[in-house]
Design an enzyme around this catalytic site. Structure first.
Site, PDB file in Angstrom:
ATOM      1  N   ASN A 124       0.622  -1.199  -0.009  1.00 31.73           N
ATOM      2  CA  ASN A 124       0.050   0.055   0.039  1.00 31.73           C
ATOM      3  C   ASN A 124       0.978   1.291  -0.171  1.00 31.73           C
ATOM      4  O   ASN A 124       0.460   2.201  -0.679  1.00 31.73           O
ATOM      5  CB  ASN A 124      -0.974  -0.011   1.157  1.00 31.73           C
ATOM      6  N   GLU A 137      -5.571  -7.917   5.740  1.00 39.12           N
ATOM      7  CA  GLU A 137      -4.798  -8.641   4.894  1.00 39.12           C
ATOM      8  C   GLU A 137      -5.119 -10.029   5.417  1.00 39.12           C
ATOM      9  O   GLU A 137      -4.230 -11.157   5.064  1.00 39.12           O
ATOM     10  CB  GLU A 137      -3.532  -8.324   4.579  1.00 39.12           C
TER      11      GLU A 137
END
Length: 580
Positions: free
Chosen positions: A444, A480
């Protein structure tokens, strides 16, 4: 279905018993003073009454008993047997039997022969004096007549019950609807029959016209009444089924209930429900075939215009056939064996055909117009119910699925796991696999959150593809993290599944774009830490199962360098090594 051996025995029994017995009775009968014109009048009345049977549970009920009583009193047993045989033949011709049903002719001849002989035998036990004109002069005469009528009635239903049980293999109750209808018609016709007997001896054969008209009229009216009553009962059933269907919130349950109720509303030996797929072809989604005779399986497909179902879809109009030869050429490929009557109708919603229903019966001319209309009404109920169920499932799916990955969300995962332990300790093992992508935050931070989303979607796709257990529940646990519930799975099998999933992540790079730098294509190598725990091997309940799988993932995988599978019972568990 009656096997060939039983059919041969029936034909043999008839060939031995019926002609010989009829001949013996004939030898004891005096036909010299027989009034043939009078006999012709009674024969005509019996034939006309036989034209209007009431079919109750596929058993014909008609006013023959009262007429045979008068014939027996005035002309004797032999004549009564001949006229009864003619009347029964008329009824059987209306049924329009197929070749495989021809054994019903000798079977019915034998049954009515036994009934007539039994009733005559009971009447003769009273040893009543006088001729036929004196048959109602004393109370004993009347008791004898009542005994004759009740013997006919009871023998009829005893023989029907035995026949259906030992020849057709059906476990019918003795006191069914046909029993009460036969009893009602027997009681109703007896006074008319006695009046016919008395009037016949006063004015002759012309009495048959006066009383016979009333008997035939009553027979026809009762037939109409029964059909109307039967139709009203079916309408009530359809209404109840409609309420049941609208109460269903699950597509599978709606379809299953529809098929279950369809075959209870109309007689059916096979039923096929097709779905219109993408407006291009029909797909068989439900099959009713209790005798396992169908050549077809769920999932079979056909094009528009192919077969009876395809033609109904093309034309948009349902069809109803009473004989096999009327539709067999239209069927396409192999027609269902032994089927005769057929109904096929489109299932419509918002003026669009969404499905096709085909119903088959091995009996000829079994489906009436009102039954076709009832099934059509029921199909419309189902179409609306199906739409409601689809909307409900879509709404439910939104609430229980992760919008990004399409996997189950944490809420569904939590409910599903609790459900396995809801009624105490499960009898079978349950395993849990927890997975956490390594260094996902760097993806990210380096390539942007859209790139991270691409990775999460691809991870979900790979995991979904590699899970082969039908009852496994794959969920996005959060961020995640992913989790897989494996019902009926011990730690050995769970370790194999976990290893397969781990390889599916690390085997191939993930392709995405660097949204922070001109959308450049990038290829990312991802790793994952996996933890496995099992019940009852190393957990006592659902909470402990989650806690131990989580510990295996962090202590056995993350803390030991990541990118590995850790099994809880293989950990060297020390309190200081387990994160709080």
């Amino acid at each position: 279905m009656v096997n060939s051996s039983k059919k041969r025995w029936i034909w043999a029994a008839w060939a031995i018993i019926w002609p010989a017995s009829l001949f013996l009775i004939y030898q004891q009968t005096n036909l010299e003073n027989l009034k043939w014109l009078d006999l012709g009048a009674f024969t005509a009345l019996a034939i006309i009454v036989a034209l209007f049977p009431i079919m109750v549970n596929q058993i014909p009920v008609f006013f023959l008993n009262g007429i045979t009583l008068v014939i027996y009193l005035n002309f004797g047993l032999f004549v009564e047997l001949i006229i009864t045989t003619i009347s029964v033949t008329i009824v059987l011709l209306q049924v329009r039997m197929t070749k495989k049903d021809l054994f019903r002719i000798p079977l019915n001849y034998l049954m009515f022969f036994l009934m007539s002989v039994s009733a005559a035998g009971v009447y003769n036990l009273f040893d009543l004096p006088g001729d036929a004109s004196q048959a109602l002069e004393t109370p004993m005469h009347i008791i004898g007549i009542l005994a004759y009528s009740m013997t006919l009635f009871m023998m009829n239903h005893i023989l029907i019950t035995l026949t259906r049980r030992y020849i057709y293999g059906k476990r019918d109750k003795f006191f069914e609807r046909s029993f009460f209808w036969e009893f009602m018609t027997t009681i109703y016709i007896l006074p008319a029959a006695l009046l016919l007997h008395l009037l016949y001896h006063q004015i002759g054969a012309v009495a048959v016209i006066f009383i016979g008209f009333s008997i035939v009229s009553a027979s026809y009216i009762l037939r109409l009444y029964y059909r109307s009553s039967n139709m009203n009962e079916h309408l009530r059933n359809v209404s109840e089924v409609g309420h049941e269907l609208t109460a269903q919130l699950n597509v599978k349950e709606t379809l299953d209930l529809f098929m279950e109720r369809i075959v209870s509303v109309v007689p059916a030996d096979q039923a096929y429900l097709y779905d219109v797929t993408n407006g291009e072809e029909l797909k068989l989604i439900r099959l009713y075939d209790p005798k396992k005779l169908s050549f077809y399986q769920k999932g079979d497909r056909m094009k528009k215009g192919e077969g009876v179902a395809g033609l109904v879809w093309k034309k948009g109009v349902g069809v109803r056939y009473g004989k096999r030869r009327q539709w067999v050429d239209k069927w396409n490929v192999i027609a269902p064996a032994d089927s005769e009557s057929l109904m096929c109708l489109p299932i419509e919603r918002d003026n669009e055909i969404i499905g096709i229903l085909v119903i088959l019966s091995e009996q000829r001319n079994i489906y009436e117009k009102y039954q076709f209309m009832l099934i059509e009404l029921l199909a419309n109920f189902m179409a609306v119910s199906l739409l409601n169920a689809q909307h409900y499932e879509q709404t439910k799916q939104i609430g229980e699925r992760c919008a990004l990955t399409g996997l189950y969300n944490y809420r569904y995962f939590d409910d599903a796991l609790k459900g396995l332990f809801q009624e105490g300790a499960p009898e079978n093992p349950v395993s849990l696999v927890m997975m956490d992508l390594d260094h996902f935050k760097q993806v990210n931070d380096t390539y942007g959150h859209e790139a991270g989303n691409d990775v999460l979607r691809e991870v979900a796709a790979r995991l979904s593809q590699d899970i082969v257990d039908d009852d496994a529940i794959l969920a996005r646990y959060g961020g995640e993290e992913f989790a897989v519930i494996l019902p009926n799975c011990d730690s050995i099998r769970a370790a194999e599944v976990a290893d397969t999933l781990w390889h599916s992540i690390i085997a191939q790079p993930f392709h995405t774009k660097n949204t922070l730098d001109s959308d450049q294509n990038v290829s990312l190598k991802m790793t994952v830490s996996v933890g496995v725990a099992s019940y009852p091997e190393n957990s006592e309940d659902d909470l402990e199962l989650v806690r131990h799988a989580d510990r295996a993932m962090y202590v056995g995988a993350k803390q030991k360098g990541r990118n590995r599978v850790s099994i809880y019972h293989e950990l060297n568990q020390k309190t200081e090594n387990i994160p709080s």
